[in-house]
Design a protein around this motif. Structure first.
Motif, PDB file in Angstrom:
ATOM      1  N   SER A  83      -7.045   1.718  -6.434  1.00 62.70           N
ATOM      2  CA  SER A  83      -7.495   1.113  -5.179  1.00 62.70           C
ATOM      3  C   SER A  83      -6.796   1.739  -3.980  1.00 62.70           C
ATOM      4  CB  SER A  83      -7.229  -0.395  -5.226  1.00 62.70           C
ATOM      5  OG  SER A  83      -7.569  -1.016  -4.008  1.00 62.70           O
ATOM      6  N   LEU A  84      -5.509   2.069  -4.120  1.00 59.59           N
ATOM      7  CA  LEU A  84      -4.808   2.763  -3.033  1.00 59.59           C
ATOM      8  C   LEU A  84      -5.404   4.140  -2.794  1.00 59.59           C
ATOM      9  CD1 LEU A  84      -1.106   1.840  -3.863  1.00 59.59           C
ATOM     10  CD2 LEU A  84      -2.433   1.056  -1.902  1.00 59.59           C
ATOM     11  N   GLY A  85      -5.781   4.834  -3.880  1.00 53.46           N
ATOM     12  CA  GLY A  85      -6.397   6.136  -3.724  1.00 53.46           C
ATOM     13  C   GLY A  85      -7.743   6.064  -3.041  1.00 53.46           C
ATOM     14  N   LEU A  86      -8.465   4.968  -3.230  1.00 50.04           N
ATOM     15  CA  LEU A  86      -9.748   4.797  -2.558  1.00 50.04           C
ATOM     16  C   LEU A  86      -9.595   4.454  -1.084  1.00 50.04           C
ATOM     17  CD1 LEU A  86     -11.783   2.768  -5.208  1.00 50.04           C
ATOM     18  CD2 LEU A  86     -11.941   5.197  -4.701  1.00 50.04           C
ATOM     19  N   GLY A  87      -8.388   4.089  -0.667  1.00 53.43           N
ATOM     20  CA  GLY A  87      -8.157   3.740   0.727  1.00 53.43           C
ATOM     21  C   GLY A  87      -8.268   2.262   1.010  1.00 53.43           C
ATOM     22  N   PHE A  88      -7.952   1.413   0.015  1.00 53.35           N
ATOM     23  CA  PHE A  88      -8.017  -0.041   0.188  1.00 53.35           C
ATOM     24  C   PHE A  88      -6.642  -0.649  -0.092  1.00 53.35           C
ATOM     25  CE2 PHE A  88     -12.370   0.966  -1.571  1.00 53.35           C
ATOM     26  CZ  PHE A  88     -12.982   1.000  -0.322  1.00 53.35           C
ATOM     27  N   ALA A 113      -5.379  -3.691  -2.841  1.00 52.70           N
ATOM     28  CA  ALA A 113      -4.308  -3.429  -3.811  1.00 52.70           C
ATOM     29  C   ALA A 113      -3.210  -4.480  -3.699  1.00 52.70           C
ATOM     30  CB  ALA A 113      -3.739  -2.031  -3.600  1.00 52.70           C
ATOM     31  N   LEU A 114      -2.852  -4.861  -2.467  1.00 49.77           N
ATOM     32  CA  LEU A 114      -1.845  -5.906  -2.274  1.00 49.77           C
ATOM     33  C   LEU A 114      -2.362  -7.254  -2.766  1.00 49.77           C
ATOM     34  CD1 LEU A 114       0.979  -6.482  -1.041  1.00 49.77           C
ATOM     35  CD2 LEU A 114      -0.202  -7.061   1.084  1.00 49.77           C
ATOM     36  N   PHE A 115      -3.637  -7.531  -2.545  1.00 53.50           N
ATOM     37  CA  PHE A 115      -4.246  -8.779  -3.015  1.00 53.50           C
ATOM     38  C   PHE A 115      -4.183  -8.866  -4.546  1.00 53.50           C
ATOM     39  CE2 PHE A 115      -8.495 -11.239  -3.269  1.00 53.50           C
ATOM     40  CZ  PHE A 115      -7.811 -12.413  -3.494  1.00 53.50           C
TER      41      PHE A 115
END
Length: 543
Positions: free
Chosen positions: A269-274, A278-280
């Protein structure tokens, strides 16, 4: 009571607001570079700090009963407290000084906790964890030089000039979060006591790297190289973690490999830019994973420490509360609707189809989702729904066991909805075609069916050493044992030449002994000639 309600309401309003408070203490100012201790208080750090504190309180309460017969109980509690303090230092850090303090503190205290039982397995796992984490430490130290070269020592305000620095810190985060190819230390860390595993795998050590990337990407979007690195490592880790869990029989290692799989989802998810998603998912995962480990710890207390799934059938009949919560946390792991992980994990999977990523990443995530459902239902089938396979003791009826389970069980139910209301980005809806939505549900249902029908009780996963889920030096002595034996004899033979002739080179030794004894009966001339022949033969062989 009114004062407590007032403080709770003030804290809630602070978390809901977008305000940021920074506390900075300047150490020295050298060549226009300010070296300082900086702490940041915003919605991200406050929410994560609250989650870590809540889970740590439940784990400490559980440990008071779980470790009550340990002779060094207070030593264990102090080390565990140091571990939690190091994590909070990392959470609220805003400069490299505070970051290194929390980062190294996590590494040292986790090593002390993993080797707590002082066995060969715990020593091996502890040093393996320490060595992998030292790679990340070295990268952060190298990153501090990049900070200085860019005339800044804080990562609160980053610009496009920090692209290389962010990439270095992302690689350091992969080591701490056990992403491919640094995944082998996480299953090995199961040698630690169960309260340590509950804290490490839920909200502290393994989430430190992900939190660092979230903090870096909060002010500066990740570059293409950093995003591609996170997507590749996250998808492969998610797939390998789920694949390995389907072949594992140790209940604690299954939960550890499930952590590996969920960390892969966050990194992807971090790689997708979200980063918000990711924190959620990090918050919801922390709740139900701590519950899953504490429920497994209750099972170990009842089954006299038995961790093999094939021997734990029927344990649920002796401990209904723990088994209900074990079912609840396992269903959260699958992403069952209306539970906490459904709000985060399902949204991430829907965002995968909207992100425009390549087909390889989508296929890997779908297969990993199927594996997650498969090993979760396999564990439930073995522990809860199977027949009694061994004699068990009566379930512990202590409030120190039940109270943390109830608190975390409540969090596993309501945390998803609660944290979705905390951030407007978590309330976003993803409109995808019906076929894609049915694909997510279909692979989950397929995994549930395979988990119920196929037991998969194998001893090892194929190619586990080459997938970096097990260290390469483990069990390779079986393959190279003949070579190792010859080398040991060779090393010993430098001091004892006769041992070589007797053990490793017996035919050659016999010829050589005959060769040296024969000239003694024929005279000194023949001895000299044959010696020259041996020297010339050896020289030609070396050439």
């Amino acid at each position: 009571m009114s004062k407590k309600m007032f403080l709770m309401s003030c804290s809630y309003l602070f978390l809901m607001s977008n305000k940021t408070f920074i506390m900075e203490y300047e150490l020295l100012n050298l060549s226009s570079i300010c070296f300082s201790f900086t702490m940041i208080f915003d919605s991200i750090s406050m929410c994560f700090g609250a989650v870590v504190t809540l889970i740590a309180g439940c784990v400490f309460t559980f440990a008071c009963k779980y470790m009550e017969e340990d002779h060094f109980f207070f030593r264990f509690i102090w080390i565990l407290l140091s571990f939690v303090i190091s994590m909070n230092l990392l959470i609220f850090s805003g400069s490299v000084f505070f970051l290194l303090l929390g980062w190294d503190g996590l590494g040292i205290t986790s090593f002390a906790l993993i080797i707590y039982y002082q066995s060969y397995e715990s020593y091996s796992a502890g040093f393996q964890t320490l060595m992998v984490n030292r790679i990340g430490d070295a990268l952060i130290v190298a990153g501090s030089f990049l900070f200085v070269s860019l005339e800044q020592y804080s990562f609160l305000s980053l610009t496009s000039a920090f692209t290389l620095l962010v990439l270095v810190l992302c690689v350091a985060a992969l080591t701490k979060s056990a992403q491919y190819p640094f995944s082998s230390w996480l299953p090995a860390a199961m040698a630690a006591p169960t309260p340590v595993s509950a804290l490490v795998h839920s909200s502290t050590l393994v989430t430190a790297g992900i939190y660092l990337v979230i903090r870096l990407s909060h002010n500066l979007p990740l570059s293409i190289s950093s995003s591609l690195l996170l997507m590749i490592c996250g998808s492969i880790t998610c797939l390998l973690g789920g694949w390995a869990a389907t072949f594992e029989n140790d209940i604690k290692k299954i939960i550890a490999l499930s952590t590996l799989s969920q960390l892969g989802v966050m990194v992807f998810s971090l790689g997708l830019g979200f980063p918000a998603l990711a924190l959620f998912h990090l918050f919801t995962h922390a709740m139900f994973k701590a519950l899953l480990f504490l429920a497994a710890g209750s099972i170990l207390l009842t089954s006299f420490g038995t961790q093999d799934l094939r021997l734990l059938g029927g344990v649920g009949l002796k401990m209904p509360l723990a088994m209900v919560l074990f079912n609840l946390s396992s269903l959260c792991l699958v992403g069952t609707p209306f539970l906490s992980a459904f709000y985060s994990k399902h949204l991430i999977l829907e965002k995968v189809f909207l992100s425009g990523t390549n087909m390889v990443g989508i296929v890997l995530m779908m297969v990993a989702t199927m594996f997650t459902a498969k090993y979760s239902l396999r564990a439930l089938k073995s522990v809860v729904w199977s027949k009694m396979a061994l004699s068990v003791s009566s379930a512990p009826s202590s409030s120190l066991i039940n109270l943390p389970l109830i608190i975390l069980g409540s969090g596993a139910i309501v945390a998803g909805k609660f944290f979705s209301l905390m951030n407007i980005y978590n309330m976003e809806l993803a409109y995808i075609p019906t076929m894609m939505s049915n694909m997510i549900n279909g692979v989950t249902i397929l995994g549930v069916i395979l988990g119920i029908m196929i037991s998969g009780n194998k001893n090892h996963m194929p190619w586990e050493h080459f997938s970096f889920l097990t260290p390469l030096y483990v069990n390779v002595t079986k393959l190279f044992s003949p070579v190792v034996q010859k080398l040991s004899m060779l090393d010993y033979g430098w001091l004892e030449p006769k041992v070589i002739f007797q053990k490793t080179l017996e035919p050659l030794g016999k010829v050589a002994s005959d060769f040296y004894s024969w000239p003694s009966t024929k005279g000194s001339l023949n001895r000299i000639l044959l010696s020259l022949m041996v020297i010339s033969f050896g020289f030609s062989f070396i050439i």
